[in-house]
Design a protein around this motif. Sequence first.
Motif, PDB file in Angstrom:
ATOM      1  N   VAL A 185      12.682   7.113   1.757  1.00 50.15           N
ATOM      2  CA  VAL A 185      12.103   6.090   2.949  1.00 50.15           C
ATOM      3  C   VAL A 185      10.596   5.789   2.498  1.00 50.15           C
ATOM      4  N   ILE A 186       9.897   6.955   1.654  1.00 47.17           N
ATOM      5  CA  ILE A 186       8.436   6.377   1.180  1.00 47.17           C
ATOM      6  C   ILE A 186       8.637   5.521   0.242  1.00 47.17           C
ATOM      7  N   ARG A 187       9.683   5.695  -0.630  1.00 46.98           N
ATOM      8  CA  ARG A 187       9.771   4.610  -1.953  1.00 46.98           C
ATOM      9  C   ARG A 187      10.233   3.396  -1.309  1.00 46.98           C
ATOM     10  N   ALA A 188      11.143   3.125  -0.414  1.00 44.99           N
ATOM     11  CA  ALA A 188      11.390   1.820   0.356  1.00 44.99           C
ATOM     12  C   ALA A 188      10.214   1.321   0.990  1.00 44.99           C
ATOM     13  N   GLU A 222       1.985  10.872  19.683  1.00 42.87           N
ATOM     14  CA  GLU A 222       1.155   9.637  20.084  1.00 42.87           C
ATOM     15  C   GLU A 222       0.008   9.625  19.397  1.00 42.87           C
ATOM     16  N   ASP A 223      -0.811  10.420  19.432  1.00 51.95           N
ATOM     17  CA  ASP A 223      -2.274  10.435  18.823  1.00 51.95           C
ATOM     18  C   ASP A 223      -2.091  10.169  17.409  1.00 51.95           C
ATOM     19  N   GLN A 224      -1.148  10.461  16.382  1.00 53.06           N
ATOM     20  CA  GLN A 224      -1.093  10.230  15.223  1.00 53.06           C
ATOM     21  C   GLN A 224      -0.514   8.935  15.063  1.00 53.06           C
ATOM     22  N   LEU A 225       0.128   8.268  15.763  1.00 55.09           N
ATOM     23  CA  LEU A 225       0.817   6.888  15.649  1.00 55.09           C
ATOM     24  C   LEU A 225      -0.328   5.914  14.975  1.00 55.09           C
ATOM     25  N   ILE A 226      -1.514   5.966  15.271  1.00 54.98           N
ATOM     26  CA  ILE A 226      -2.582   4.894  14.894  1.00 54.98           C
ATOM     27  C   ILE A 226      -2.566   5.073  13.520  1.00 54.98           C
ATOM     28  N   ARG A 227      -2.249   6.257  12.702  1.00 53.13           N
ATOM     29  CA  ARG A 227      -2.500   6.448  11.401  1.00 53.13           C
ATOM     30  C   ARG A 227      -1.512   6.779  10.488  1.00 53.13           C
ATOM     31  N   ALA A 228      -0.271   6.325  10.999  1.00 50.53           N
ATOM     32  CA  ALA A 228       0.904   6.689  10.556  1.00 50.53           C
ATOM     33  C   ALA A 228       1.928   5.371  10.267  1.00 50.53           C
ATOM     34  N   PRO A 241       0.985  -1.074   0.087  1.00 52.38           N
ATOM     35  CA  PRO A 241      -0.137   0.213  -0.086  1.00 52.38           C
ATOM     36  C   PRO A 241       0.779   1.217  -0.117  1.00 52.38           C
ATOM     37  N   ARG A 242       0.111   2.164  -0.550  1.00 51.56           N
ATOM     38  CA  ARG A 242       0.902   3.510  -0.363  1.00 51.56           C
ATOM     39  C   ARG A 242       1.213   3.977   1.229  1.00 51.56           C
ATOM     40  N   PRO A 243       2.195   4.512   1.677  1.00 48.62           N
ATOM     41  CA  PRO A 243       2.584   4.558   3.013  1.00 48.62           C
ATOM     42  C   PRO A 243       1.580   5.763   3.462  1.00 48.62           C
ATOM     43  N   ARG A 244       1.360   5.761   4.956  1.00 48.39           N
ATOM     44  CA  ARG A 244       0.552   6.913   5.386  1.00 48.39           C
ATOM     45  C   ARG A 244       1.617   7.700   6.149  1.00 48.39           C
ATOM     46  N   VAL A 245       1.698   9.094   5.628  1.00 51.81           N
ATOM     47  CA  VAL A 245       2.578   9.642   6.093  1.00 51.81           C
ATOM     48  C   VAL A 245       1.876  10.878   6.875  1.00 51.81           C
ATOM     49  N   ALA A 272       4.984  17.190  -0.942  1.00 53.95           N
ATOM     50  CA  ALA A 272       5.995  16.329  -1.382  1.00 53.95           C
ATOM     51  C   ALA A 272       5.972  14.977  -1.111  1.00 53.95           C
ATOM     52  N   ALA A 273       5.326  14.629  -0.048  1.00 51.73           N
ATOM     53  CA  ALA A 273       4.909  13.123   0.371  1.00 51.73           C
ATOM     54  C   ALA A 273       3.888  12.629  -0.629  1.00 51.73           C
ATOM     55  N   ARG A 274       2.676  13.419  -1.092  1.00 50.85           N
ATOM     56  CA  ARG A 274       1.959  12.745  -1.882  1.00 50.85           C
ATOM     57  C   ARG A 274       2.450  12.776  -3.406  1.00 50.85           C
ATOM     58  N   GLU A 275       3.319  13.620  -3.765  1.00 50.82           N
ATOM     59  CA  GLU A 275       4.114  13.516  -4.988  1.00 50.82           C
ATOM     60  C   GLU A 275       5.042  12.418  -5.085  1.00 50.82           C
ATOM     61  N   ALA A 276       5.564  11.846  -3.995  1.00 50.59           N
ATOM     62  CA  ALA A 276       6.341  10.609  -3.851  1.00 50.59           C
ATOM     63  C   ALA A 276       5.591   9.443  -3.983  1.00 50.59           C
ATOM     64  N   GLY A 277       4.007   9.539  -3.535  1.00 42.02           N
ATOM     65  CA  GLY A 277       3.326   8.427  -3.592  1.00 42.02           C
ATOM     66  C   GLY A 277       2.662   8.028  -2.610  1.00 42.02           C
ATOM     67  N   ALA A 278       2.721   8.751  -1.246  1.00 42.26           N
ATOM     68  CA  ALA A 278       2.246   8.479  -0.057  1.00 42.26           C
ATOM     69  C   ALA A 278       0.880   9.083  -0.205  1.00 42.26           C
ATOM     70  N   ILE A 279       0.264   8.705   0.971  1.00 42.05           N
ATOM     71  CA  ILE A 279      -1.210   9.374   1.592  1.00 42.05           C
ATOM     72  C   ILE A 279      -0.573  10.182   2.669  1.00 42.05           C
ATOM     73  N   ALA A 280      -0.762  11.366   2.573  1.00 36.98           N
ATOM     74  CA  ALA A 280      -0.480  12.437   3.476  1.00 36.98           C
ATOM     75  C   ALA A 280      -1.465  12.852   4.147  1.00 36.98           C
ATOM     76  N   TYR A 281      -1.043  13.204   5.523  1.00 40.47           N
ATOM     77  CA  TYR A 281      -1.856  13.759   6.467  1.00 40.47           C
ATOM     78  C   TYR A 281      -1.137  15.086   7.297  1.00 40.47           C
ATOM     79  N   ARG A 282      -1.480  16.277   6.794  1.00 42.08           N
ATOM     80  CA  ARG A 282      -0.875  17.450   7.630  1.00 42.08           C
ATOM     81  C   ARG A 282      -1.495  17.813   8.819  1.00 42.08           C
ATOM     82  N   VAL A 283      -0.825  17.631   9.852  1.00 39.40           N
ATOM     83  CA  VAL A 283      -1.163  18.163  11.173  1.00 39.40           C
ATOM     84  C   VAL A 283      -0.889  19.548  11.376  1.00 39.40           C
TER      85      VAL A 283
END
Length: 434
Positions: free
Chosen positions: A349-352, A273-279, A211-215, A247-258
Amino acid sequence: MSSPERSAHAADGGGADRVWSVDDHLDDILRRLTPLEPIELQLLDAQGCVLVEDVTVPVALPPFDNSSMDGYAVRVADVAGAGEDTAVVLKVIGDVAAGEAQLPTVGPGQAARIMTGAPLPPGAQAVVPVEWTDAGHGAGPATTMRAHSADPAGASGEVRVHRPVEPGAHVRARGSDAPVGEPALAAGTRLGPPQIALLAAIGRGQVLVRPRPRVVVLSTGSELVPPGEELGPGQIHDSNSYALAAAAREAGAIAYRVGAVADDAATLRATIEDQLIRADLIVTSGGVSVGAYDVVKEALSELEFRKLAMQPGKPQGFGLIGADRTPLLALPGNPVSSYVSFELFVRPVIRALMGLEPVRRETVTARCAARISGSPEGKRQFLRGWYEDGAVTPVGGAGSHLVKALAHANALIVVPERSTGIDEGAEVDVILLG
């Protein structure tokens, strides 16, 4: 990172006084990553993901001989003598539309009106385009067929053919795109629209992919204000989280901006710690240098904070946090430093995590169109540049706050550690952005 890991890594050269090279820092990060586990996804959900299975063609593509034109299905011998002044007259025995199951058999002296994509009926050997006929109306060459609803008689009567055809003309042969058993896509293929189209065409409704990484991206700094809000004294707009998320989206990730987190260690720790559940990966910017308000260093003591022999982007942090050992990359806060760090470390890292190779951006050799001076000896410098036709021109200065120059660049000019400048006309390595 656990205490034993930290101690072992420090003994291996990861101590606080070490100055890391760009390559060593990235290699150390990558060796501690594990690609995301494969999952089965529906086709559209798999767009942008990396295939982890070889896919073969289960049915011929196309699955039957079909017409590539609107026209008439004929026997080749019947139209061999057709010409502009010697039209061949054939009896029309019916229509063959796309999706038709009951097909008429074309005999000697006969033709079936056929539509693009429709199966070639038995007995027919080729298709005569409608433009080579009178479309059954007894006049000169036609330009189109009338709609069946408006002219039902067009499926019967006679048609005059003005040109001959060779066997197989205007026919898409069964398996001509892909025969049964042929490889369709190999494991490691990133699925874009053409690959999704192929999978759909061969009947695959879902595929096994990484899957595309959630960043999760967040900026730190009490001075940061969201774009669209007015600035108060000492405040600036938060550009880093937007740049990094894009940049994360362009690299192929699903990006969440906090939203930007104030310079408070407890708040930052709780937010992460709150964000770890979706990262699958967390990226922070700011708070990694040596100041009294460098909150990332204060809040995340399990990370390793390093000095790199590079400019911009000397301070960097990395570690695996939480129960799932989620990688976190802590980047410096200056906008250019943050973006350059993303390109050098986060994007790989995203590509890996996706299982994509190569993980690094493409590097080419270019002619430097202007002299570069003042590069710090012992550091690898990354300058903004515009690359075109084998040459690269520096854009803006070396300052790590120059966002406008970054916006007008399409490459990073690499000045190696051993150099303090590049002569005009000399060759230089260039990292292409995009």
